[in-house]
Scaffold this motif. Structure first.
Motif, PDB file in Angstrom:
ATOM      1  N   LYS A   6       1.324  30.234  11.581  1.00  0.00           N
ATOM      2  CA  LYS A   6       0.580  30.480  12.820  1.00  0.00           C
ATOM      3  C   LYS A   6       0.700  29.314  13.799  1.00  0.00           C
ATOM      4  O   LYS A   6       0.841  29.525  14.997  1.00  0.00           O
ATOM      5  N   LYS A   7       0.665  28.086  13.285  1.00  0.00           N
ATOM      6  CA  LYS A   7       0.766  26.921  14.159  1.00  0.00           C
ATOM      7  C   LYS A   7       2.129  26.894  14.851  1.00  0.00           C
ATOM      8  O   LYS A   7       2.223  26.656  16.056  1.00  0.00           O
ATOM      9  N   GLU A   8       3.192  27.161  14.095  1.00  0.00           N
ATOM     10  CA  GLU A   8       4.531  27.176  14.673  1.00  0.00           C
ATOM     11  C   GLU A   8       4.643  28.274  15.734  1.00  0.00           C
ATOM     12  O   GLU A   8       5.243  28.073  16.790  1.00  0.00           O
ATOM     13  N   CYS A   9       4.035  29.421  15.470  1.00  0.00           N
ATOM     14  CA  CYS A   9       4.044  30.522  16.444  1.00  0.00           C
ATOM     15  C   CYS A   9       3.349  30.109  17.738  1.00  0.00           C
ATOM     16  O   CYS A   9       3.859  30.364  18.826  1.00  0.00           O
ATOM     17  N   ARG A  10       2.182  29.489  17.610  1.00  0.00           N
ATOM     18  CA  ARG A  10       1.445  29.036  18.795  1.00  0.00           C
ATOM     19  C   ARG A  10       2.253  28.012  19.577  1.00  0.00           C
ATOM     20  O   ARG A  10       2.289  28.038  20.811  1.00  0.00           O
ATOM     21  N   GLU A  11       2.903  27.092  18.858  1.00  0.00           N
ATOM     22  CA  GLU A  11       3.695  26.056  19.517  1.00  0.00           C
ATOM     23  C   GLU A  11       4.894  26.647  20.249  1.00  0.00           C
ATOM     24  O   GLU A  11       5.207  26.242  21.369  1.00  0.00           O
ATOM     25  N   LYS A  12       5.559  27.618  19.640  1.00  0.00           N
ATOM     26  CA  LYS A  12       6.707  28.259  20.293  1.00  0.00           C
ATOM     27  C   LYS A  12       6.261  29.018  21.536  1.00  0.00           C
ATOM     28  O   LYS A  12       6.894  28.938  22.588  1.00  0.00           O
ATOM     29  N   LYS A  13       5.178  29.765  21.398  1.00  0.00           N
ATOM     30  CA  LYS A  13       4.683  30.520  22.547  1.00  0.00           C
ATOM     31  C   LYS A  13       4.274  29.574  23.669  1.00  0.00           C
ATOM     32  O   LYS A  13       4.593  29.810  24.841  1.00  0.00           O
ATOM     33  N   ALA A  14       3.611  28.468  23.330  1.00  0.00           N
ATOM     34  CA  ALA A  14       3.218  27.484  24.338  1.00  0.00           C
ATOM     35  C   ALA A  14       4.446  26.877  25.013  1.00  0.00           C
ATOM     36  O   ALA A  14       4.451  26.656  26.234  1.00  0.00           O
ATOM     37  N   ALA A  15       5.497  26.606  24.241  1.00  0.00           N
ATOM     38  CA  ALA A  15       6.724  26.045  24.809  1.00  0.00           C
ATOM     39  C   ALA A  15       7.393  27.043  25.752  1.00  0.00           C
ATOM     40  O   ALA A  15       7.906  26.662  26.819  1.00  0.00           O
ATOM     41  N   ILE A  16       7.377  28.323  25.393  1.00  0.00           N
ATOM     42  CA  ILE A  16       7.952  29.365  26.251  1.00  0.00           C
ATOM     43  C   ILE A  16       7.170  29.467  27.550  1.00  0.00           C
ATOM     44  O   ILE A  16       7.749  29.536  28.641  1.00  0.00           O
ATOM     45  N   ILE A  17       5.850  29.451  27.456  1.00  0.00           N
ATOM     46  CA  ILE A  17       5.007  29.533  28.652  1.00  0.00           C
ATOM     47  C   ILE A  17       5.237  28.312  29.540  1.00  0.00           C
ATOM     48  O   ILE A  17       5.404  28.445  30.756  1.00  0.00           O
ATOM     49  N   GLN A  18       5.276  27.130  28.960  1.00  0.00           N
ATOM     50  CA  GLN A  18       5.493  25.920  29.754  1.00  0.00           C
ATOM     51  C   GLN A  18       6.857  25.945  30.428  1.00  0.00           C
ATOM     52  O   GLN A  18       6.997  25.590  31.598  1.00  0.00           O
ATOM     53  N   ALA A  19       7.881  26.375  29.696  1.00  0.00           N
ATOM     54  CA  ALA A  19       9.220  26.472  30.284  1.00  0.00           C
ATOM     55  C   ALA A  19       9.228  27.466  31.445  1.00  0.00           C
ATOM     56  O   ALA A  19       9.869  27.221  32.476  1.00  0.00           O
TER      57      ALA A  19
END
Length: 195
Positions: A6-19
């Motif tokens: 779940k943490k990795e999923c949140r981090e990936k989604k956050a990185a996509i949103i920031q990008a």
């Protein structure tokens, strides 16, 4: 989407949103293709589709994420029992400080609001079909006859329009906003609509 970490999923989604925020801020919606977003986020191109069905969902999801973060900031110390003026001042103060501290977020939000993505959403908010804090503040002020009897879109324009402009001018280096100038500007915006 199935995600065991779940943490990795949140981090990936956050990185996509920031990008997405960064690329749209730099190049606009059309200049931010999914492949470029994936590259900036450091994920495989197909990874984005685990979180967002298509580019439209990515854009609206990114806006929703920014809006939720702003809402959380606004609710910290929000004067629930205050007057509409006090509520507006708190909201406007948080908004301007966020916009000038995060110019990339501000550019994304501006582009969103001025694009087909944001028009329907803004219409729903302005007309009260989608209740929000701004609508509540000004609806209360109208009921108490604390502001001029004008349609909500005009009240929003007279109050938030100048705040958008001064935030943009600060971010471009035309003016340097400090706490005193922010308060004076918010006061001027409120004075434009108060009875």
């Amino acid at each position: 989407m199935d995600c065991s970490d779940k943490k990795e999923c949140r981090e990936k989604k956050a990185a996509i949103i920031q990008a997405t925020v960064e690329l749209v801020g730099e190049h606009g919606f059309h200049g931010a293709p999914m492949a470029m977003v994936a590259e900036r986020a450091g994920v495989a191109a197909g990874t984005i589709y685990r979180y967002f069905e298509n580019k439209d969902a990515l854009i609206t999801g990114t806006y929703k994420d920014l809006e939720e973060r702003l809402q959380a900031k606004v609710l910290q110390g929000f004067p629930e029992q205050g007057t509409p003026r006090e509520k507006f001042f708190h909201f406007a103060r948080v908004l301007v400080k966020w916009w000038i501290a995060s110019p990339v977020d501000f550019r994304f939000v501006e582009q969103f609001h001025n694009s087909p993505y944001g028009v329907a959403q803004r219409r729903d908010k302005l007309l009260g079909k989608q209740r929000n804090l701004c609508w509540d503040i000004f609806h209360e002020a109208l009921e108490q006859q604390g502001v001029k009897d004008l349609p909500l879109p005009i009240l929003f324009g007279l109050t938030f329009g100048p705040l958008i402009l001064i935030s943009r001018d600060h971010n471009h280096g035309f003016i340097a906003l400090d706490d005193t100038m922010i308060e004076q500007t918010i006061e001027g915006c409120w004075n434009a609509v108060k009875r």
